[in-house]
Design an enzyme around this catalytic site. Structure first.
Site, short mmCIF file in Angstrom:
data_model
loop_
_atom_site.label_atom_id
_atom_site.label_comp_id
_atom_site.label_asym_id
_atom_site.label_seq_id
_atom_site.Cartn_x
_atom_site.Cartn_y
_atom_site.Cartn_z
N ASP A 19 0.33 -1.50 0.02
CA ASP A 19 0.03 0.22 -0.27
C ASP A 19 0.87 1.04 -0.01
O ASP A 19 1.42 1.12 0.08
CB ASP A 19 -1.26 0.05 1.03
N TRP A 24 2.48 8.32 -2.62
CA TRP A 24 3.92 8.22 -2.59
C TRP A 24 3.81 8.93 -3.87
O TRP A 24 4.76 10.03 -4.01
CB TRP A 24 4.91 6.77 -3.29
N HIS A 36 1.81 3.78 -9.11
CA HIS A 36 1.94 2.09 -9.56
C HIS A 36 3.41 1.49 -10.24
O HIS A 36 3.33 0.95 -9.88
CB HIS A 36 0.75 2.02 -10.31
N ASN A 67 -10.80 -2.28 -5.23
CA ASN A 67 -10.21 -1.56 -6.01
C ASN A 67 -10.57 -1.55 -6.92
O ASN A 67 -10.78 -0.75 -8.37
CB ASN A 67 -8.86 -1.87 -6.54
N ARG A 70 -12.38 1.64 -7.73
CA ARG A 70 -11.67 2.99 -7.93
C ARG A 70 -11.75 3.56 -9.42
O ARG A 70 -13.10 3.24 -10.46
CB ARG A 70 -10.22 2.63 -8.86
N ARG A 194 -5.15 -2.34 9.10
CA ARG A 194 -5.50 -2.88 8.90
C ARG A 194 -5.55 -3.77 8.33
O ARG A 194 -4.96 -3.52 7.37
CB ARG A 194 -6.98 -1.46 8.36
N GLU A 207 1.86 -14.28 12.30
CA GLU A 207 2.36 -12.56 13.07
C GLU A 207 1.81 -10.95 11.88
O GLU A 207 2.38 -11.32 10.75
CB GLU A 207 3.88 -12.61 12.88
C1 IPE Z 1 -5.38 -2.71 0.38
O1 IPE Z 1 -5.49 -1.69 -0.65
C2 IPE Z 1 -5.28 -3.84 -1.91
C3 IPE Z 1 -4.08 -3.44 -2.34
C4 IPE Z 1 -2.56 -3.46 -1.54
C5 IPE Z 1 -3.92 -4.58 -3.48
P1 IPE Z 1 -6.55 -0.37 -0.21
O2 IPE Z 1 -5.19 1.07 -0.76
O3 IPE Z 1 -7.32 -0.45 -1.48
O4 IPE Z 1 -6.95 -0.42 1.26
P2 IPE Z 1 -7.65 -0.08 1.73
O5 IPE Z 1 -9.03 0.77 0.55
O6 IPE Z 1 -6.94 1.77 1.90
O7 IPE Z 1 -7.98 -0.27 3.14
C1 IPE Z 2 -2.27 0.19 -3.18
O1 IPE Z 2 -1.45 1.55 -3.42
C2 IPE Z 2 -1.61 -0.44 -4.88
C3 IPE Z 2 -3.67 -0.49 -4.77
C4 IPE Z 2 -4.63 -0.37 -4.34
C5 IPE Z 2 -3.35 -1.26 -5.72
P1 IPE Z 2 -2.21 2.52 -3.35
O2 IPE Z 2 -2.94 2.32 -4.62
O3 IPE Z 2 -3.66 2.44 -2.62
O4 IPE Z 2 -2.41 3.47 -3.10
P2 IPE Z 2 -2.66 5.00 -1.78
O5 IPE Z 2 -3.05 3.91 -0.39
O6 IPE Z 2 -3.67 5.57 -2.67
O7 IPE Z 2 -1.30 5.68 -1.56
MG MG Z 3 -4.11 2.55 -0.72
#
Ligand code: IPE
Ligand code: IPE
Ligand code: MG
Length: 250
Positions: A19, A24, A36, A67, A70, A194, A207
């Protein structure tokens, strides 16, 4: 620093919630897809490092069921990255087998094909199995396992399914992860505390390790820190400290 690691106690299965890619990129005034893209580079580094350390299974949360909610352009960018980043070379060089868990039928046909191809090409690689969770959520997985159990039973039997037939082993066999042991260590990068619907059945006794580092910045050293933390813990599985120690000294 590898010196700190006990190489005889490397976790067999590490699961990672990768995540922080979006944040970033945003911090660098770049589009989220740039994050990504950078995250793919981290996957390459961490995969090689896991092979080097002797990890047997690495399960990466790449795209969750949630996801799909999105923006469509971000989903398209992520699907594009799956297509372009699955190069045989990385798997062949490291002797890594590739597998997918998740609801693959929801993925674009082109992506499904690429996944099948990569799974087939890497079938005989044995140093480590890299498992990518795509269009995956634990509640989906548990629900489909139950559906499979009922469907298979109805196909093979005329008597109804009885409650005593439902066992943990049966459920295990119908999970997407039925070819590997449960994760020993679950790492989440990016600072959130989470689980986000990841491997709920399988992490019952894993763990947990959380760090603030965004996934594109997660380094080999950060991985070693997570493993060091894992090695400093006593896994009791419900028993007492003394019982576990006695068992270890046998
Ligand atoms: C969890 O990340 C899913 C992946 C890393 C693929 P998210 O960024 O989607 O999680 P939430 O929605 O913030 O909990
Ligand atoms: C995790 O990074 C990758 C995916 C869930 C696909 P995020 O895209 O959730 O990155 P943040 O949490 O918005 O920074
Ligand atoms: Mg995320």
């Amino acid at each position: 620093m590898v010196e700190e690691l006990d190489m005889t106690r490397i976790p067999r299965h590490i699961a990672i919630i990768m995540d922080g890619n979006g944040r970033w990129a945003t911090e660098r005034n770049k589009p989220r897809s740039y994050g990504h893209q950078a995250g793919v580079e981290t996957v390459r580094r961490i995969t090689s490092e896991c092979v080097r350390l002797g990890v047997k299974y690495l399960t990466l949360y790449t795209f969750s069921t949630e996801n799909w909610n999105r923006p469509t352009d971000e989903i398209a960018a992520l699907m594009g990255l799956v297509l372009t980043s699955l190069e045989d070379e990385i798997f062949m060089k490291n002797n890594v087998r590739f597998r997918v868990i998740g609801d693959r039928e929801r993925l674009p046909e082109e992506v499904q094909e690429k996944l099948r191809e990569t799974e087939q090409h890497t079938e005989k690689n044995a140093a480590m199995t890299m498992v990518v969770a795509l269009s995956y959520s634990a509640r989906w997985e548990i629900t489909q396992a139950m559906k499979e159990i009922v469907t298979e039973h109805q196909q093979e039997n005329t008597v109804p399914l009885r409650p005593e037939m439902i066992t943990e082993e049966l459920l295990d066999r119908h999970m997407q992860t039925n070819f590997m042991p449960d994760p020993d260590l679950l790492i989440r990068t990016g600072g959130e505390l989470r689980i986000s619907n990841y491997l709920l059945w399988q992490i019952a006794y894993s763990e947990l390790y959380f760090c603030d580092t965004y996934w594109p910045d997660f380094s080999e050293h950060d991985l070693q820190k997570a493993i060091t933390s894992f090695q400093s813990r006593q896994r009791r599985f419900g028993k007492t400290e003394k019982q576990v120690e006695e068992n270890e000294n046998k």
